[in-house]
Design a protein around this motif. Structure first.
Motif, PDB file in Angstrom:
ATOM      1  N   HIS A   1      -3.258 -24.423  -9.841  1.00  0.00           N
ATOM      2  CA  HIS A   1      -4.606 -23.450  -9.558  1.00  0.00           C
ATOM      3  C   HIS A   1      -4.488 -23.201  -8.004  1.00  0.00           C
ATOM      4  N   THR A   2      -4.563 -24.380  -7.296  1.00  0.00           N
ATOM      5  CA  THR A   2      -4.135 -23.930  -5.939  1.00  0.00           C
ATOM      6  C   THR A   2      -3.064 -23.416  -5.368  1.00  0.00           C
ATOM      7  N   LEU A   3      -1.847 -23.639  -6.093  1.00  0.00           N
ATOM      8  CA  LEU A   3      -0.644 -22.883  -5.738  1.00  0.00           C
ATOM      9  C   LEU A   3      -0.857 -21.507  -5.874  1.00  0.00           C
ATOM     10  N   PHE A   4      -1.425 -20.982  -6.994  1.00  0.00           N
ATOM     11  CA  PHE A   4      -1.558 -19.782  -7.421  1.00  0.00           C
ATOM     12  C   PHE A   4      -2.470 -18.855  -6.523  1.00  0.00           C
ATOM     13  N   ILE A   5      -3.677 -19.537  -5.930  1.00  0.00           N
ATOM     14  CA  ILE A   5      -4.448 -19.085  -4.951  1.00  0.00           C
ATOM     15  C   ILE A   5      -3.656 -18.810  -3.674  1.00  0.00           C
ATOM     16  N   LEU A   6      -2.810 -19.844  -3.132  1.00  0.00           N
ATOM     17  CA  LEU A   6      -2.250 -19.753  -1.950  1.00  0.00           C
ATOM     18  C   LEU A   6      -1.129 -18.572  -2.158  1.00  0.00           C
ATOM     19  N   SER A   7      -0.408 -18.529  -3.242  1.00  0.00           N
ATOM     20  CA  SER A   7       0.510 -17.507  -3.457  1.00  0.00           C
ATOM     21  C   SER A   7       0.004 -16.087  -3.491  1.00  0.00           C
ATOM     22  N   LEU A   8      -1.525 -15.764  -3.692  1.00  0.00           N
ATOM     23  CA  LEU A   8      -2.032 -14.715  -3.847  1.00  0.00           C
ATOM     24  C   LEU A   8      -2.326 -14.127  -2.083  1.00  0.00           C
ATOM     25  N   LEU A   9      -2.829 -15.483  -1.515  1.00  0.00           N
ATOM     26  CA  LEU A   9      -3.063 -15.335  -0.077  1.00  0.00           C
ATOM     27  C   LEU A   9      -1.913 -14.931   0.718  1.00  0.00           C
ATOM     28  N   PHE A  10      -0.757 -15.619   0.560  1.00  0.00           N
ATOM     29  CA  PHE A  10       0.415 -15.042   1.156  1.00  0.00           C
ATOM     30  C   PHE A  10       1.030 -13.683   0.864  1.00  0.00           C
ATOM     31  N   ALA A  11       0.957 -13.450  -0.382  1.00  0.00           N
ATOM     32  CA  ALA A  11       1.128 -11.961  -0.787  1.00  0.00           C
ATOM     33  C   ALA A  11       0.239 -11.093  -0.301  1.00  0.00           C
ATOM     34  N   SER A  12      -1.077 -11.218  -0.165  1.00  0.00           N
ATOM     35  CA  SER A  12      -1.962 -10.180   0.573  1.00  0.00           C
ATOM     36  C   SER A  12      -1.761 -10.161   2.192  1.00  0.00           C
ATOM     37  N   SER A  13      -1.346 -11.186   2.790  1.00  0.00           N
ATOM     38  CA  SER A  13      -1.024 -11.352   4.079  1.00  0.00           C
ATOM     39  C   SER A  13       0.231 -10.604   4.287  1.00  0.00           C
ATOM     40  N   HIS A  14       1.281 -10.531   3.410  1.00  0.00           N
ATOM     41  CA  HIS A  14       2.492  -9.837   3.607  1.00  0.00           C
ATOM     42  C   HIS A  14       2.097  -8.508   3.551  1.00  0.00           C
ATOM     43  N   ALA A  15       1.341  -7.914   2.400  1.00  0.00           N
ATOM     44  CA  ALA A  15       1.118  -6.752   2.144  1.00  0.00           C
ATOM     45  C   ALA A  15       0.298  -5.977   3.512  1.00  0.00           C
ATOM     46  N   LEU A  16      -0.536  -6.863   4.145  1.00  0.00           N
ATOM     47  CA  LEU A  16      -0.968  -6.107   5.577  1.00  0.00           C
ATOM     48  C   LEU A  16      -0.447  -6.259   6.584  1.00  0.00           C
ATOM     49  N   ASP A  17       0.889  -6.595   6.659  1.00  0.00           N
ATOM     50  CA  ASP A  17       1.644  -6.560   7.883  1.00  0.00           C
ATOM     51  C   ASP A  17       2.117  -5.387   8.227  1.00  0.00           C
ATOM     52  N   PHE A  18       2.365  -4.198   7.178  1.00  0.00           N
ATOM     53  CA  PHE A  18       2.882  -2.995   7.775  1.00  0.00           C
ATOM     54  C   PHE A  18       2.415  -2.252   6.655  1.00  0.00           C
ATOM     55  N   CYS A  19       2.471  -0.859   6.801  1.00  0.00           N
ATOM     56  CA  CYS A  19       2.346   0.426   5.827  1.00  0.00           C
ATOM     57  C   CYS A  19       3.132   1.321   6.125  1.00  0.00           C
ATOM     58  N   VAL A  20       4.550   0.892   5.753  1.00  0.00           N
ATOM     59  CA  VAL A  20       5.572   2.254   6.122  1.00  0.00           C
ATOM     60  C   VAL A  20       4.986   3.371   5.268  1.00  0.00           C
ATOM     61  N   GLY A  21       5.163   4.636   6.004  1.00  0.00           N
ATOM     62  CA  GLY A  21       4.668   5.664   5.597  1.00  0.00           C
ATOM     63  C   GLY A  21       5.392   6.260   4.234  1.00  0.00           C
ATOM     64  N   ASP A  22       4.935   6.694   3.124  1.00  0.00           N
ATOM     65  CA  ASP A  22       5.739   7.564   2.404  1.00  0.00           C
ATOM     66  C   ASP A  22       5.605   8.812   2.454  1.00  0.00           C
ATOM     67  N   LEU A  23       6.677   9.436   3.042  1.00  0.00           N
ATOM     68  CA  LEU A  23       6.790  10.772   3.519  1.00  0.00           C
ATOM     69  C   LEU A  23       6.937  11.918   2.203  1.00  0.00           C
ATOM     70  N   SER A  24       6.845  11.283   1.195  1.00  0.00           N
ATOM     71  CA  SER A  24       6.928  12.280   0.059  1.00  0.00           C
ATOM     72  C   SER A  24       5.645  12.570  -0.459  1.00  0.00           C
ATOM     73  N   LEU A  25       4.658  11.894   0.137  1.00  0.00           N
ATOM     74  CA  LEU A  25       3.072  12.179  -0.109  1.00  0.00           C
ATOM     75  C   LEU A  25       2.396  12.723   1.040  1.00  0.00           C
ATOM     76  N   PRO A  26       1.282  13.669   0.778  1.00  0.00           N
ATOM     77  CA  PRO A  26       0.575  14.237   1.870  1.00  0.00           C
ATOM     78  C   PRO A  26       0.054  13.266   2.875  1.00  0.00           C
ATOM     79  N   PRO A  27      -0.161  13.336   4.035  1.00  0.00           N
ATOM     80  CA  PRO A  27      -0.791  12.527   4.788  1.00  0.00           C
ATOM     81  C   PRO A  27      -2.217  12.808   4.912  1.00  0.00           C
ATOM     82  N   GLY A  28      -3.282  11.807   5.213  1.00  0.00           N
ATOM     83  CA  GLY A  28      -4.653  11.775   5.235  1.00  0.00           C
ATOM     84  C   GLY A  28      -4.994  11.589   6.835  1.00  0.00           C
ATOM     85  N   PRO A  29      -6.321  11.481   6.886  1.00  0.00           N
ATOM     86  CA  PRO A  29      -6.725  11.235   8.575  1.00  0.00           C
ATOM     87  C   PRO A  29      -6.413   9.746   8.981  1.00  0.00           C
ATOM     88  N   ALA A  30      -6.090   8.868   8.058  1.00  0.00           N
ATOM     89  CA  ALA A  30      -5.607   7.620   8.451  1.00  0.00           C
ATOM     90  C   ALA A  30      -4.007   7.320   8.564  1.00  0.00           C
TER      91      ALA A  30
END
Length: 209
Positions: free
Chosen positions: A4-33
């Motif tokens: 259970h602890t390993l599962f929680i840690l894996s989620l935390l690491f995955a979330s942390s990695h997901a927040l590292d960057f947000c490479v733009g998908d230029l095939s979609l229209p941009p918004g204010p952000a």
């Protein structure tokens, strides 16, 4: 419990990695952000590299200058990071007319030639801050203030400009006033210029009415 602890840690690491960057998908229209994020599985090192500033821009135009951007639309790796860069090339006699970037502040670094630059204070509309810059000199232009750059030398000038946003926006005052379809009488009223001057400028810059 251990699993259970390993599962929680894996989620935390995955979330942390997901927040590292947000490479733009230029095939979609941009918004204010900015652009929506590209799927992480399709992100590569090439998304974080841009080679478009290596070559000088085409300065054979009315202002004898060119701005080559590396904003989120050209360089999706900067999407969401709050920064971007552009290359500025000016032939002899070149000028970047009075303009503003509503989205962010700007830092200019001269790498070739001589550039005269300044910005207009919003306190009383005076150009207190004007300087002739040489190679290696740096000048900052606060967000939203009207500013300009002029090639002040006898050779071409090059500079790189850095912004505090992924897309600073651009509005050149001269083009906004005269490269549009506003009726001449309205432009005359808001600028105090006479009809002949306005029609001449509209003709030069491609405006109508």
């Amino acid at each position: 419990m251990f699993i259970h602890t390993l599962f929680i840690l894996s989620l935390l690491f995955a979330s942390s990695h997901a927040l590292d960057f947000c490479v733009g998908d230029l095939s979609l229209p941009p918004g204010p952000a900015g652009y929506p994020c590209k799927k992480s599985t399709s992100v590569t090192e090439n998304d974080f590299v841009y080679s478009g500033l290596a070559a000088a821009g085409n300065t054979t135009n009315i202002i004898k200058a060119a701005v080559t951007p590396a904003f989120d639309a050209q360089f999706p790796g900067v999407n969401g990071l709050g920064l971007s860069v552009a290359r500025l090339d000016m032939a002899v006699g070149g000028v970047i007319p009075l303009h503003t970037h509503p989205g962010g502040s700007e830092i200019l670094v001269v790498t070739e030639g001589t550039v005269a630059a300044g910005f207009v204070s919003s306190f009383d509309n005076k150009v207190y801050y004007f300087k002739t810059l040489k190679v290696g000199d740096v000048m900052v232009f606060p967000q939203g203030l009207l500013h300009f750059q002029i090639n002040a030398g006898k050779t071409k000038a090059t500079a790189f400009v850095f912004f505090s946003t992924q897309n600073p926006g651009l509005q050149i005052t001269t083009f906004a006033l005269f490269k549009n379809d506003l009726p001449t009488e309205i432009v005359e009223t808001v600028t105090f210029l006479d009809e002949a001057q306005i029609k001449k400028l509209k003709g030069v810059l491609g405006g109508t009415n």
